[in-house]
Design an enzyme around this catalytic site. Sequence first.
Site, short mmCIF file in Angstrom:
data_model
loop_
_atom_site.label_atom_id
_atom_site.label_comp_id
_atom_site.label_asym_id
_atom_site.label_seq_id
_atom_site.Cartn_x
_atom_site.Cartn_y
_atom_site.Cartn_z
N GLU A 134 0.82 -1.20 0.00
CA GLU A 134 0.00 0.00 0.00
C GLU A 134 0.86 1.26 0.00
O GLU A 134 0.59 2.21 -0.74
CB GLU A 134 -0.91 0.02 1.24
N TRP B 121 18.44 -48.97 -5.45
CA TRP B 121 17.27 -48.14 -5.22
C TRP B 121 16.10 -49.03 -4.85
O TRP B 121 15.85 -50.03 -5.52
CB TRP B 121 16.95 -47.36 -6.48
N LEU C 55 21.64 -33.46 -2.02
CA LEU C 55 20.49 -32.70 -1.52
C LEU C 55 20.04 -31.61 -2.48
O LEU C 55 19.52 -30.58 -2.08
CB LEU C 55 20.78 -32.11 -0.13
N ARG D 232 16.72 -32.30 -8.80
CA ARG D 232 17.17 -32.46 -10.18
C ARG D 232 16.02 -32.85 -11.10
O ARG D 232 15.16 -33.68 -10.74
CB ARG D 232 18.28 -33.53 -10.25
#
Length: 363
Positions: A55, A173, A207, A210
């Site tokens: 504002e 995995w 970390l 990707r």
Amino acid sequence: MAVTEAERDAMHRALALAGMGPRGLNPQVGAVILSPAGDVIAEGWHRGAGTSHAEVDALSQLAPGQASGATAVVTLEPCNHTGRTGPCAQALIDAGVARVVYATGDPGDLSSGGGDRLRAAGVEVVGGEQEDAARHLIDDWLTVQRLGRPHVTVKWAQSLDGRSAASDGSSHWITGPDARADVHRRRSQADAIVVGTGTLFADDPALTARDGDALYPHQPIPVVIGSRATPPQAAVRRHPHTPLFYDTRDLSAVLADLRDRGVQRVFVEGGPTLASAFIGAGFADTVLAYIAPVLLGGERLALTDIGVASIGDALRLQVEQWMPLGADLLAIAQPATAPVAVQDDLLATAQPATAPVAVEEGS
């Protein structure tokens, strides 16, 4: 009170302006000033902590007296608080604004009440115009205001029988490429990604978030919790952001510091012990469990002790979605009862109300 077409159009514009501001300690807010005839005479948005609120930014573009009788269209209720800047409600009153249309109310204990202040000064006030869109824009910030800490997502990957790794510790995995791509996409939506030193030493994770071989434009700040020093050659030290290291078992203190740094969404990625500590402390707002159709057996469970002694103490979750990801399945869930807000004085002093949750280095 009815909103005019000009005011509705101005709110669309104010929302677009708000999105130009940075996410952080302060909400993204946009403002448009309309003349008594309904023409746009000024625009503004908040550019970050310590800068003019939307504002005031818009009013600064006008000559003295030019805002007299004007309408201010703002995405968030004008604040009623003096901090680094003065109260926007008073600035609008001093400028002679006759009407204020805002989208959503200010939830802050100190900053709310601007609408009442404006009304008391004789300004016509209308709230709730395009509220859903405004709340969606600042949803993360609103969550921080409600909880007193960042929103926490706890993620893990597990076998069908609830194991996070094989007996020899290998885990790459468990899940397939579709699940791993989904994890990276969700990492890119977080402000910080958290692991324990056990995961750091076991996996040497980068970390990063990707997209295939490329990095997402937005990267979460890497956070490591634990007392063991991170080696200079660790992959996390090559992250685009400087890592944050916390030699503490006090998760309240960690969340307090992250909040003060402007972090609004935390992604806990690292290890059964750390995940269990966040859940046991009541700091898990969203759970992401990636389930692979494999069996591992053994003792390496995806979660350890979360404070459940009997079935009556079980932490009940509400599953929002079951999402197939290739051969895997993602469960997206929230606690069945809303998380309890951490008291602000607790976060300010970073002292837990109870004994700190133990975060073992093997997480």
